[in-house]
Write an enzyme that holds these catalytic residues in place. Structure first.
Site, PDB file in Angstrom:
ATOM      1  N   CYS A 161      44.175  82.240  30.701  1.00 30.45           N
ATOM      2  CA  CYS A 161      46.188  82.800  29.973  1.00 30.45           C
ATOM      3  C   CYS A 161      45.438  83.604  28.423  1.00 30.45           C
ATOM      4  CB  CYS A 161      46.530  81.566  29.735  1.00 30.45           C
ATOM      5  SG  CYS A 161      47.589  81.919  29.539  1.00 30.45           S
ATOM      6  N   HIS A 168      51.541  83.017  38.020  1.00 29.13           N
ATOM      7  CA  HIS A 168      51.203  82.343  36.516  1.00 29.13           C
ATOM      8  C   HIS A 168      52.108  83.001  35.907  1.00 29.13           C
ATOM      9  CE1 HIS A 168      47.912  81.675  33.957  1.00 29.13           C
ATOM     10  NE2 HIS A 168      48.704  82.361  33.460  1.00 29.13           N
ATOM     11  N   GLU A 169      53.290  84.285  35.292  1.00 32.99           N
ATOM     12  CA  GLU A 169      53.539  84.990  34.596  1.00 32.99           C
ATOM     13  C   GLU A 169      54.952  84.925  34.794  1.00 32.99           C
ATOM     14  OE1 GLU A 169      52.283  86.611  32.390  1.00 32.99           O
ATOM     15  OE2 GLU A 169      50.001  86.816  33.432  1.00 32.99           O
ATOM     16  N   HIS A 220      55.131  81.456  32.866  1.00 33.20           N
ATOM     17  CA  HIS A 220      55.761  81.790  31.468  1.00 33.20           C
ATOM     18  C   HIS A 220      56.782  81.874  31.203  1.00 33.20           C
ATOM     19  CE1 HIS A 220      51.583  81.780  29.456  1.00 33.20           C
ATOM     20  NE2 HIS A 220      50.808  82.265  30.711  1.00 33.20           N
TER      21      HIS A 220
END
Length: 187
Positions: free
Chosen positions: A107, A149-150, A153
């Site tokens: 990351c 993953h994004e 966030h």
């Protein structure tokens, strides 16, 4: 699925946006939906892409640059000029595949830390593109992983929250100067 935003794929001396790192509260907030896709959002997407390329990443979420909006940019093949990056506005995972796969993740907000995370191999995602048009894609492999993953966030979740190997996690975070207390384990 392609982006209409023109960005040179390469490192800039000074990226337009500043990255935020593990321990920064902005990374733990749930990002707000984007009500209107306009030039301000397109400019943000372009600057996020430039920052991502400058940082040698393949994905970036708006909270990583201190912006509390549901916007992610992705390019799983940044070395290939023919591969257009993706801009996903208000992305939402509609369906998860049944097969789970471990894969090493890193990351831009936790530089130097790379650990295995288990995620579904396939997903289906709805989002709006940079023109505000509704889109839906099925993704698998690396693209699926980067999208998940994004989107994490956008929900205040970081990949280290999903790491199961606590010994490796503690060791790598310590080596890179990050505090284990910044991790919020996912049950």
């Amino acid at each position: 699925m392609t982006v209409g935003i023109s960005v040179e794929k390469g490192k800039q001396d000074t990226p337009p946006l500043e990255l935020h790192y593990l321990g920064d509260k902005v990374l733990r907030q749930k990002a707000k939906r984007i009500a209107k896709v306009d030039d301000e959002i397109r400019t943000l997407a372009k600057e996020m892409l430039q920052t991502m390329y400058s940082s040698q990443g393949i994905g970036l979420a708006a909270p990583q640059v201190g912006v509390n909006k549901r916007l992610i940019v992705i390019d799983t093949d940044p070395e290939n000029p023919a591969n257009a990056p993706l801009v996903l506005i208000n992305p939402e995972i509609k369906k998860f595949g049944q097969q789970l796969c471990p894969f090493e993740e890193g990351c831009l907000s936790i530089p130097g830390v790379h650990l295995d995370v288990i995620r579904p191999d396939e997903i289906e995602v709805s989002y709006r593109d940079e023109q505000g048009k509704p889109k839906r894609i099925k993704a698998s492999g690396l693209l699926s992983r980067v999208i998940q993953h994004e989107i994490d966030h956008l929900d205040g979740v970081m990949f280290v929250d999903r790491v199961e190997n606590e010994i490796a996690l503690s060791s790598q975070l310590k080596q890179r100067g990050f505090a284990l207390k910044s991790v919020q384990r996912i049950a």
